[in-house]
Design a protein around this motif. Structure first.
Motif, PDB file in Angstrom:
ATOM      1  N   UNK A 279       0.840  -1.201   0.000  1.00 44.63           N
ATOM      2  CA  UNK A 279       0.000   0.000   0.000  1.00 44.63           C
ATOM      3  C   UNK A 279       0.871   1.244   0.000  1.00 44.63           C
ATOM      4  N   UNK A 280       0.254   2.342  -0.407  1.00 44.16           N
ATOM      5  CA  UNK A 280       0.931   3.648  -0.436  1.00 44.16           C
ATOM      6  C   UNK A 280       0.304   4.543   0.625  1.00 44.16           C
ATOM      7  N   UNK A 281       1.148   5.292   1.299  1.00 44.59           N
ATOM      8  CA  UNK A 281       0.687   6.260   2.280  1.00 44.59           C
ATOM      9  C   UNK A 281       1.201   7.636   1.860  1.00 44.59           C
ATOM     10  N   UNK A 282       0.286   8.572   1.739  1.00 44.44           N
ATOM     11  CA  UNK A 282       0.683   9.947   1.441  1.00 44.44           C
ATOM     12  C   UNK A 282       1.064  10.597   2.781  1.00 44.44           C
ATOM     13  N   UNK A 283       2.364  10.899   2.972  1.00 41.38           N
ATOM     14  CA  UNK A 283       2.803  11.459   4.256  1.00 41.38           C
ATOM     15  C   UNK A 283       2.119  12.785   4.565  1.00 41.38           C
ATOM     16  N   UNK A 284       1.913  13.029   5.839  1.00 41.71           N
ATOM     17  CA  UNK A 284       1.321  14.273   6.295  1.00 41.71           C
ATOM     18  C   UNK A 284       2.385  15.361   6.215  1.00 41.71           C
ATOM     19  N   UNK A 285       1.999  16.540   5.766  1.00 40.17           N
ATOM     20  CA  UNK A 285       2.940  17.656   5.785  1.00 40.17           C
ATOM     21  C   UNK A 285       3.364  18.085   4.496  1.00 40.17           C
TER      22      UNK A 285
END
Length: 170
Positions: free
Chosen positions: A164-170
């Protein structure tokens, strides 16, 4: 029994904790322990006959900062999954910077604990991978939003396959 590895003052320590029986083994030496929460930000830790006051705890990934009897302490703490990933030659730091979660070993996806669009925190369980007849709970190494699931429950995956891919916060 839970296993942890910590680095403090340029030394690595292995800690096994039996929470049910209040026993811990630190670098092969067994000691009894008791943890009491004193108030919102203070913890009293009794190791054998010694009492420690822990306050101002902050966790950022595997980096932990706290006050121990008034003295500031910075350390890294790795759980069983992170220790296993290290043994297999994976660095959680490189995975964190990419926002891509890959299979640490071949196995079968037993359970997906997140959905696309879910906001997750670092350290939060994201899926369960069965490998070598063991269930391995994979945790997010970054905070962000799940942007894309590449697998489904029941899928067989290969080592290094993107899960899975996670779009980092910030």
């Amino acid at each position: 029994m839970k296993q942890f590895k910590t680095e403090y003052s340029d030394k690595s320590h292995t800690i096994n904790i039996d929470f049910e029986n209040g026993k811990a083994t630190l670098d092969g030496r067994e000691v009894s322990f008791q943890i009491e929460s004193e108030n919102n930000d203070r913890i009293l830790l009794r190791l054998g006959t010694k009492l420690y006051n822990i306050a101002n705890s902050m966790v950022d990934g595997d980096q932990v900062t706290f006050s121990l009897n008034g003295k500031s302490v910075e350390t890294s703490v790795k759980d069983e999954q992170q220790i296993l990933l290290e043994k297999l030659g994976f660095s959680s730091q490189s995975v964190a910077s990419e926002g891509i979660v890959k299979a640490p070993m071949p196995g079968k996806i037993l359970e997906i604990l997140v959905r696309e669009g879910d906001e997750i925190q670092s350290g939060e369980p994201i899926l369960v991978l069965e490998a070598m007849k063991m269930e391995n709970e994979l945790k997010s190494v970054i905070s962000g939003v799940v942007s894309l699931l590449h697998v489904h429950e029941g899928d067989n995956v290969e080592k290094n396959q993107t899960l899975l891919d996670i779009k980092p916060r910030g």
